[in-house]
Write a protein that holds these residues in place. Structure first.
Motif: not given
Length: 404
Positions: A160-164, A192-193, A199-203
């Motif tokens: 799942x990779x890691x966050x931007x 991320x895509x 998507x994290x909060x705010x996005x």
């Protein structure tokens, strides 16, 4: 034998010089190359998408050339990045699906052999400080793509990779600690895509992004055509996907500002592209790595040339990932020790792409995916050919891209 010694031996054996004009007084430009994994061109506001998914890229576009006809060489991470780093197409570099290769996780694929000279190796010999910070599992060092980088940060926890934001934080840390006397080559990969679209909060504020839907158990049925996502479910997935793009764009903006603040920021070469796109239900297709369709193969490409050459323009020349190798080499004043297949932007007449048999798709779906696909594009026409010679779910078809 160390990697550096192997590299020097290879150069001597080929009888060519790596550095062109090494007596030049001017330091070559610092270079930033960014791949936005799984990012299709037509979901970016910088390309006219209705949602403002990429405000940072829109700002970058003011100083860049935006290429509107850019394609990958395949529709998944490993072969696409190998093409970028070697200037070769998948058939030449061999880092692609291979049902004869050892299984790596759920897939069988060949890694990039270290006989190839990568951009990082060439630039290191030119005096660059080099770093790669990646988020996707297919870019970890075991696949050979990161050979030659001085600093490698590939602490990817799983498929799942890691966050931007982690990628950006580590990039900013490296930039703050590297000296300003040498040019730098920084490669970043944002994941991320990619699925699972969280998507994290705010996005996650697009209308359906927070709806209750867990697609993880549905992908197999959807790709097999047995249980397609409904239009409402597709809207949820698109809202989440767009939110992930907007988040990756925000993280990219942090890096762009830091790169611009370097003493040589005005002269820097900045390249932002993608390794492939993503299907979101078009023609019954989902995700990527199973077709050579436009939503999977067409990628964004913004090039901010040194001294902002061509700033604010759009270019309809055909460009592909191997051409970025040729571009970086030219701007840095280096000569590859073998004949590459990439050409400078504006010099390409045709685009080519390849996708080889995927062992997982074969096991899951059977004969439908028992094929190698190849595509050739001569604008506005695109021919996709299967080695089985059948027209099955888009396996051998001629398209007019600007109409179909």
């Amino acid at each position: 034998m160390s990697r550096r010694v192997r590299w020097l031996v290879r150069v001597v054996a080929l009888g060519v010089g790596v550095i062109v004009g090494c007596g030049q007084a001017e330091t070559p430009p610092s270079i930033l190359v960014v791949t936005l994994d799984t990012t299709r061109q037509d979901h970016l506001s910088v390309y006219g998408y209705a949602r403002e998914t990429t405000p940072e890229l829109e700002r970058l576009a003011q100083d860049s050339v935006v290429y509107t006809r850019a394609w990958s060489t395949s529709t998944w991470t490993l072969p696409a990045h190998a093409s970028l780093f070697t200037g070769l197409f998948p058939a030449a570099h061999g880092a692609h699906f291979d049902i004869r290769a050892d299984a790596v996780g759920p897939l069988r694929a060949g890694k990039l052999d270290d006989r190839f000279a990568t951009l990082a190796e060439l630039l290191e010999q030119r005096g660059y400080r080099t770093a790669a910070i990646v988020a996707g599992p297919w870019l970890t060092r075991g696949f050979g793509l990161l050979q030659g980088f001085e600093h490698i940060d590939d602490a990817v926890p799983g498929l799942l990779g890691r966050s931007g934001d982690e990628v950006t934080d580590r990039a900013l840390s490296w930039l703050s600690n590297v000296d300003d006397q040498s040019p730098v080559f920084l490669f970043l990969n944002y994941f991320d895509p990619h699925t699972p679209y969280t998507p994290p909060r705010g996005f996650d504020d697009y209308p359906r992004a927070r709806d209750s839907l867990d697609p993880s158990t549905r992908w197999t049925a959807a790709i097999g055509g047995r249980q397609p996502f409904t239009s409402d479910e597709t809207a949820v997935l698109i809202d989440r996907y767009d939110g992930e793009i907007r988040f990756a764009d925000s993280q990219l903006g942090r890096v762009l500002r830091a790169f611009a603040a370097r003493p040589d920021g005005e002269r820097a070469l900045i390249v932002v592209t993608s390794d492939h796109g993503e299907s979101l239900g078009e023609g019954g297709r989902w995700l990527h790595n199973a077709w050579l369709s436009e939503e999977q193969l067409r990628v964004p490409l913004l090039i901010r040339y040194p001294e902002r050459r061509g700033a604010g323009t759009r270019n309809e020349s055909i460009v592909q990932l191997p051409d970025l190798f040729a571009l970086v080499a030219s701007e840095a004043g280096i000569e590859p020790p073998y004949e590459i297949e990439g050409v400078l932007p504006g010099k390409r007449k045709h685009a080519y792409a390849e996708l080889y048999r995927n062992s997982t798709l074969l096991q899951t779906y059977g004969k439908t995916f028992n094929r190698d696909l190849r595509a050739v594009i001569e604008w506005p026409y695109k021919l996709v050919v299967s080695d089985r010679g059948e027209s099955n779910r888009g396996q051998s078809e001629l398209f007019r891209i600007d109409r179909d």
